[in-house]
Design a protein around this motif. Structure first.
Motif, PDB file in Angstrom:
ATOM      1  N   PRO A 133       0.825  -1.213   0.000  1.00  0.00           N
ATOM      2  CA  PRO A 133       0.000   0.000   0.000  1.00  0.00           C
ATOM      3  C   PRO A 133       0.857   1.260   0.000  1.00  0.00           C
ATOM      4  N   GLY A 134       0.430   2.232  -0.773  1.00  0.00           N
ATOM      5  CA  GLY A 134       1.150   3.493  -0.851  1.00  0.00           C
ATOM      6  C   GLY A 134       1.884   3.648  -2.168  1.00  0.00           C
ATOM      7  N   PRO A 135       2.473   4.810  -2.392  1.00  0.00           N
ATOM      8  CA  PRO A 135       3.164   5.082  -3.652  1.00  0.00           C
ATOM      9  C   PRO A 135       4.601   4.580  -3.652  1.00  0.00           C
ATOM     10  N   ALA A 136       4.916   3.684  -4.565  1.00  0.00           N
ATOM     11  CA  ALA A 136       6.295   3.249  -4.791  1.00  0.00           C
ATOM     12  C   ALA A 136       6.830   4.060  -5.963  1.00  0.00           C
ATOM     13  N   VAL A 137       8.034   4.599  -5.816  1.00  0.00           N
ATOM     14  CA  VAL A 137       8.573   5.522  -6.817  1.00  0.00           C
ATOM     15  C   VAL A 137       9.849   4.962  -7.443  1.00  0.00           C
ATOM     16  N   LEU A 138       9.838   4.860  -8.761  1.00  0.00           N
ATOM     17  CA  LEU A 138      11.007   4.438  -9.519  1.00  0.00           C
ATOM     18  C   LEU A 138      11.472   5.611 -10.379  1.00  0.00           C
ATOM     19  N   ILE A 139      12.760   5.912 -10.315  1.00  0.00           N
ATOM     20  CA  ILE A 139      13.334   7.047 -11.039  1.00  0.00           C
ATOM     21  C   ILE A 139      14.358   6.534 -12.042  1.00  0.00           C
ATOM     22  N   GLY A 140      14.299   7.062 -13.247  1.00  0.00           N
ATOM     23  CA  GLY A 140      15.256   6.648 -14.268  1.00  0.00           C
ATOM     24  C   GLY A 140      15.674   7.816 -15.137  1.00  0.00           C
ATOM     25  N   HIS A 141      16.878   7.718 -15.672  1.00  0.00           N
ATOM     26  CA  HIS A 141      17.371   8.741 -16.588  1.00  0.00           C
ATOM     27  C   HIS A 141      16.660   8.652 -17.936  1.00  0.00           C
ATOM     28  N   ASN A 142      16.603   9.791 -18.616  1.00  0.00           N
ATOM     29  CA  ASN A 142      16.139   9.864 -20.002  1.00  0.00           C
ATOM     30  C   ASN A 142      17.357   9.700 -20.917  1.00  0.00           C
ATOM     31  N   ASP A 143      18.357  10.539 -20.716  1.00  0.00           N
ATOM     32  CA  ASP A 143      19.638  10.470 -21.414  1.00  0.00           C
ATOM     33  C   ASP A 143      20.738  10.817 -20.429  1.00  0.00           C
ATOM     34  N   THR A 144      21.929  10.349 -20.697  1.00  0.00           N
ATOM     35  CA  THR A 144      23.115  10.773 -19.946  1.00  0.00           C
ATOM     36  C   THR A 144      24.205  11.086 -20.953  1.00  0.00           C
ATOM     37  N   ARG A 145      25.370  11.460 -20.468  1.00  0.00           N
ATOM     38  CA  ARG A 145      26.474  11.746 -21.385  1.00  0.00           C
ATOM     39  C   ARG A 145      26.920  10.498 -22.127  1.00  0.00           C
ATOM     40  N   TYR A 146      26.457   9.339 -21.657  1.00  0.00           N
ATOM     41  CA  TYR A 146      26.787   8.090 -22.335  1.00  0.00           C
ATOM     42  C   TYR A 146      25.766   7.721 -23.405  1.00  0.00           C
ATOM     43  N   GLY A 147      24.718   8.538 -23.551  1.00  0.00           N
ATOM     44  CA  GLY A 147      23.711   8.277 -24.568  1.00  0.00           C
ATOM     45  C   GLY A 147      22.331   8.017 -23.978  1.00  0.00           C
ATOM     46  N   ARG A 148      21.497   7.350 -24.777  1.00  0.00           N
ATOM     47  CA  ARG A 148      20.135   7.043 -24.354  1.00  0.00           C
ATOM     48  C   ARG A 148      20.146   6.255 -23.055  1.00  0.00           C
ATOM     49  N   ALA A 149      19.175   6.561 -22.199  1.00  0.00           N
ATOM     50  CA  ALA A 149      19.101   5.886 -20.916  1.00  0.00           C
ATOM     51  C   ALA A 149      17.802   5.092 -20.808  1.00  0.00           C
ATOM     52  N   VAL A 150      17.611   4.466 -19.653  1.00  0.00           N
ATOM     53  CA  VAL A 150      16.567   3.450 -19.499  1.00  0.00           C
ATOM     54  C   VAL A 150      15.155   3.971 -19.761  1.00  0.00           C
ATOM     55  N   PHE A 151      14.856   5.195 -19.377  1.00  0.00           N
ATOM     56  CA  PHE A 151      13.503   5.731 -19.555  1.00  0.00           C
ATOM     57  C   PHE A 151      13.407   6.680 -20.749  1.00  0.00           C
TER      58      PHE A 151
END
Length: 228
Positions: A133-151
């Motif tokens: 119960p409650g909000p679980a929060v997952l955070i991911g990069h869009n891009d980094t200096r290494y290129g495309r990221a997970v999100f």
């Protein structure tokens, strides 16, 4: 004469230390050092997320962006007793990622995955465990200096899409996407994202939006999902 697609003009951006969650993404140019998503004035998460008495009854969102997060007491308790997440997948987007734990930095801002782990999702341990119960929060990069990221492709997710989270006991929990929102960093829906809820909710957060004059993407992308 056709216009060049906007995404081709964007410089890579990433997350870095910031208050919950990601509030602005800075660009990398030939004249600047590498920077990332950050709040111009990061603030401390509310006491509910720190396990101390609140200074005020209602967490406030800073004018410069959402610098607070309201984690429910049930979420904090579940993080201590439930099995933590170790893997997340979104079949419709081809996303498969290990999950690392994110806590708080010494200055009470939230940790984010380091740039060299751009393809790894982070779980904020101050919130709920996915499936509880409650909000679980997952955070991911869009891009980094290494290129495309997970999100990078999270903006393409559709309502009803399946998100599977596997815990360290091997149990896979499925969530269904109920909504997607692009929120201005100046009006981040803190209560809606981090506020207490009786549902077994999941939030995915990354950078999004056009760039302002200073080179900051002005928005965050938030995906809302609930356990099936």
């Amino acid at each position: 004469m056709s216009r060049t697609p906007r995404f081709k003009s964007r410089a890579p951006h990433l997350l870095r230390r910031t208050a919950l969650p990601v509030y602005a993404c800075l660009t990398l140019t030939a004249l600047t050092a590498l920077t990332g998503c950050s709040d111009a004035s990061p603030s401390t998460p509310p006491a509910a997320a720190r396990g101390t008495e609140p200074a005020t009854t209602t967490p406030r969102t800073p004018a410069s962006g959402p610098g607070t997060a309201s984690a429910s007491a049930s979420g904090s308790a579940s993080a201590k007793s439930a099995a933590p997440p170790v893997h997340v997948s979104i079949p419709s987007l081809g996303i498969n990622s290990a999950v690392m734990r994110l806590g708080l930095n010494p200055d009470r801002t939230v940790e984010v995955p380091p740039a060299d782990k751009g393809m790894t999702v982070g779980w904020y341990t101050g919130g709920s465990v996915p499936g509880q119960p409650g909000p679980a929060v997952l955070i991911g990069h869009n891009d980094t200096r290494y290129g495309r990221a997970v999100f990078h492709d999270l903006k393409k997710i559709a309502k009803g899409a399946d998100i599977a989270v596997r815990d360290d006991r091997g149990t896979e929990i499925h969530f269904e996407v109920t909504d997607r929102e692009t929120a201005s960093k100046k009006a981040f829906p803190t209560a809606r994202v981090y506020g207490p809820t009786d549902t077994r909710a999941l939030r995915l957060i990354t950078c999004d939006g056009s760039f302002d004059a200073a080179g900051h993407p002005v928005d965050n992308l938030i995906v809302y999902a609930e356990r099936k």
